[in-house]
Design a protein around this motif. Sequence first.
Motif, PDB file in Angstrom:
ATOM      1  N   PHE A   6       4.303   4.717 -10.702  1.00 27.65           N
ATOM      2  CA  PHE A   6       3.618   3.571  -9.570  1.00 27.65           C
ATOM      3  C   PHE A   6       4.016   3.752  -8.435  1.00 27.65           C
ATOM      4  O   PHE A   6       5.373   3.757  -8.280  1.00 27.65           O
ATOM      5  CB  PHE A   6       2.971   2.585 -10.090  1.00 27.65           C
ATOM      6  N   HIS A   7       3.600   3.565  -7.433  1.00 26.98           N
ATOM      7  CA  HIS A   7       4.106   3.408  -5.975  1.00 26.98           C
ATOM      8  C   HIS A   7       4.895   2.168  -5.812  1.00 26.98           C
ATOM      9  O   HIS A   7       6.202   2.427  -5.338  1.00 26.98           O
ATOM     10  CB  HIS A   7       3.028   3.410  -4.883  1.00 26.98           C
ATOM     11  N   LYS A   8       4.798   1.208  -6.676  1.00 28.34           N
ATOM     12  CA  LYS A   8       5.669   0.026  -6.849  1.00 28.34           C
ATOM     13  C   LYS A   8       6.908   0.304  -7.258  1.00 28.34           C
ATOM     14  O   LYS A   8       7.870  -0.709  -7.167  1.00 28.34           O
ATOM     15  CB  LYS A   8       4.974  -0.909  -7.350  1.00 28.34           C
ATOM     16  N   ASP A   9       7.226   1.306  -8.120  1.00 26.75           N
ATOM     17  CA  ASP A   9       8.590   1.753  -8.518  1.00 26.75           C
ATOM     18  C   ASP A   9       9.561   2.276  -7.590  1.00 26.75           C
ATOM     19  O   ASP A   9      10.499   2.521  -7.904  1.00 26.75           O
ATOM     20  CB  ASP A   9       8.047   2.682  -9.845  1.00 26.75           C
ATOM     21  N   TYR A  13       9.435   1.604  -1.284  1.00 22.16           N
ATOM     22  CA  TYR A  13       8.211   0.540  -1.439  1.00 22.16           C
ATOM     23  C   TYR A  13       8.871  -0.707  -1.482  1.00 22.16           C
ATOM     24  O   TYR A  13       8.189  -1.785  -0.560  1.00 22.16           O
ATOM     25  CB  TYR A  13       7.275   0.967  -2.345  1.00 22.16           C
ATOM     26  N   GLN A  14       9.772  -0.782  -2.472  1.00 21.48           N
ATOM     27  CA  GLN A  14      10.337  -2.278  -2.513  1.00 21.48           C
ATOM     28  C   GLN A  14      11.025  -2.721  -1.571  1.00 21.48           C
ATOM     29  O   GLN A  14      10.909  -3.945  -0.954  1.00 21.48           O
ATOM     30  CB  GLN A  14      11.028  -2.251  -3.946  1.00 21.48           C
ATOM     31  N   PHE A  17       8.545  -3.553   1.439  1.00 20.87           N
ATOM     32  CA  PHE A  17       7.817  -4.757   1.073  1.00 20.87           C
ATOM     33  C   PHE A  17       8.420  -5.973   1.234  1.00 20.87           C
ATOM     34  O   PHE A  17       8.170  -7.094   1.939  1.00 20.87           O
ATOM     35  CB  PHE A  17       7.270  -4.825  -0.473  1.00 20.87           C
ATOM     36  N   SER A  18       9.942  -5.926   0.914  1.00 24.06           N
ATOM     37  CA  SER A  18      10.666  -7.229   1.085  1.00 24.06           C
ATOM     38  C   SER A  18      10.996  -7.358   2.625  1.00 24.06           C
ATOM     39  O   SER A  18      10.992  -8.676   3.033  1.00 24.06           O
ATOM     40  CB  SER A  18      12.102  -6.790   0.264  1.00 24.06           C
ATOM     41  N   ARG A  47       3.880  -4.275   7.665  1.00 20.28           N
ATOM     42  CA  ARG A  47       2.941  -3.975   6.452  1.00 20.28           C
ATOM     43  C   ARG A  47       2.191  -2.608   6.123  1.00 20.28           C
ATOM     44  O   ARG A  47       1.929  -2.222   4.910  1.00 20.28           O
ATOM     45  CB  ARG A  47       1.715  -5.176   6.361  1.00 20.28           C
ATOM     46  N   ASN A  50       4.133  -0.138   3.941  1.00 23.08           N
ATOM     47  CA  ASN A  50       3.919   0.114   2.562  1.00 23.08           C
ATOM     48  C   ASN A  50       2.545   0.651   2.379  1.00 23.08           C
ATOM     49  O   ASN A  50       2.456   1.440   1.376  1.00 23.08           O
ATOM     50  CB  ASN A  50       3.757  -1.695   2.065  1.00 23.08           C
ATOM     51  N   THR A  54       1.924   3.750  -0.017  1.00 22.89           N
ATOM     52  CA  THR A  54       1.191   3.821  -1.014  1.00 22.89           C
ATOM     53  C   THR A  54       0.032   4.852  -0.914  1.00 22.89           C
ATOM     54  O   THR A  54      -0.182   5.717  -2.286  1.00 22.89           O
ATOM     55  CB  THR A  54       0.241   2.393  -1.186  1.00 22.89           C
ATOM     56  N   TRP A  57       1.882   8.294  -1.852  1.00 23.27           N
ATOM     57  CA  TRP A  57       1.854   8.320  -3.436  1.00 23.27           C
ATOM     58  C   TRP A  57       0.802   8.741  -4.172  1.00 23.27           C
ATOM     59  O   TRP A  57       0.717   9.654  -4.872  1.00 23.27           O
ATOM     60  CB  TRP A  57       2.612   7.031  -4.040  1.00 23.27           C
TER      61      TRP A  57
END
Length: 132
Positions: A6-9, A13-14, A17-18, A47, A50, A54, A57
């Motif tokens: 997933f894109h959050k992986d 991205y992480q 986001f942070s 923002r 991200n 997403t 991805w």
Amino acid sequence: MTFVKFHKDLVVYQKAFSAAMEIYTISKTFPQEERYSLTDQIRRSSRSVNANITEAWRKRRYEKSFISKLNDADGEAAETQNWLDFAFACAYIDENTYLDLYKKYDEILGMIVSMTINAKKWTFSETKNPNP
């Protein structure tokens, strides 16, 4: 390398986001007169990094679309650095905060560029089996 499902992986991205959440928190202290200018702009661009990662991805089936969205993410990350320049020049953030966030976006930009250069590793191609 860990399998990314997933894109959050994605580490990029992480990190983005942070950094965007850090900017959100810091921008709460900006003067009221900046609410509809600098505050909104820096939040929107941070923002958007991200959002574009997403989208990239989800479009990785098509290499050109993947690269296009990564280029958008790259542009938004660079724009965020521009707004950090203004926030620092206007003394809304201190030098340590400025340098820390600027460095984080340099790292994010480097990761995005690396993904763009190595797009074939991230996208589906005719030679790969597109079925999971």
